[in-house]
Enzyme design. Sequence first.
Site: not given
Ligand code: FAD
Length: 396
Positions: A76, A205, A297, A301, A389
Amino acid sequence: MVARFKTQVGIVGAGPAGLMLSHLLHLHGIDSIVLEARSRQYCEERVRAGVLEQGSVDLLHRSGLGTRLDREGMRHEGIEIGLNRKRFRIPLSELTGGKAVTVYGQHEVVKDLIARRLADGGDLRFECGEVSAHCLESERPLLRTSGASGEAEIHCDFIAGCDGSHGVCRPSIPVSALSTYERSYPFAWLGILAAAPPSRGELLYMHHERGFALYSMRSPAITRLYLQCRPDEDLDQWSDDRIWSELHTRLDCDDGWQPIEGRILQKGITGMRSFVVEPMQFGRMFLAGDAAHIVPPTGAKGMNLALADVVVLSEALRAYYKKNSTGPLDRYSNVCLRRVWKAQRFSWWMTSLLHCFEDASPFDRRRQLAELDYLTGSRAAAASLAENYVGLTMEF
Ligand SMILES: Cc1cc2nc3c(=O)[nH]c(=O)nc-3n(C[C@H](O)[C@H](O)[C@H](O)COP(=O)(O)OP(=O)(O)OC[C@H]3O[C@@H](n4cnc5c(N)ncnc54)[C@H](O)[C@@H]3O)c2cc1C
């Protein structure tokens, strides 16, 4: 009987941060074991973010993960801001020297990373049971797991806490060693995934007096739409008809544009929070991604910050193992936090600009409308939005 394993880096969490870290470490010749609480299928189907900054796209390409992204990702070169049933385009590429964002679901990034780690012989342990982290300040920190398949100990040089906002790594650091910064918002997002082709090519948006709405897409057949709602909104009160009716009220434009309706495949409420923990390291444990920071969200980011953190961490670990240098590991938190706080600022700003605040004074309301007017009428203001962005340059 406790099974014992050794690895260089023990990674907790198989989200974008943990999986990308494991992949980058492998490319640098560094071993890791990834412990994930949920099943592979759950991780691969969890629909969350979907907008990749230019730097994230470049990272996926240079680390050999660009094939499906090139085929299925949607580049995009602009986004639209809507106000009073009118749309204004922010030409991202024109304002940033050719940069863009790419719409490609987070779960697709996760699928690609899992497939690649397994093809490369990576040690990913799904449904690993309860995880706990120990001896963080020693030379040999330790991860313990206990579950249906028995108990295990993973002896590591370093632990990467990539286990998201509700994980176990951050709480295993003494509270006195961390400072937390937090802001909550008086609203949430009701999000749907619909089996409907996008009726426009770019994200919209929309600021509306009934609340913010976002029009986005995940593929040529699937749209992703959001409505500002109350944080305690009862999803059962939202029939499919009510959701589409509210989306039309907020999104339909004077020029006749409106979202195409389709079967609602998923719906859910996403809370809005800004959160940062400092520092992002304690002893030999390093936090990355949502384990260390949450952004609302609106700025798209969250996943991008998670990927940026692990680029810094993988380079710091490479310096440790290949050049015997601890300096980059010592600087990890400071380097990441500079980017994190800029993303926090931008996400807070986008959220404040576009949502309706029930307690806004008439002055606040006029100021908000003036800011939207300025943004949609000033190239300088639009350039600032565009620069943030598409993503600030990755530093490490
Ligand atoms: C419900 C939700 C919706 C979202 N929607 C958007 C959106 O629409 N737009 C946007 O920009 N961002 C969104 N976000 C934010 C974005 O998805 C996150 O910033 C991103 O997932 C971060 O990646 P991460 O790897 O740090 O964490 P995560 O993707 O949360 O990965 C963490 C992993 O650790 C695992 N875990 C947790 N606890 C344990 C444990 N005790 N032992 C072993 N494994 C464990 C979890 O199962 C998961 O697989 C959303 C976040 C959430 C929670």
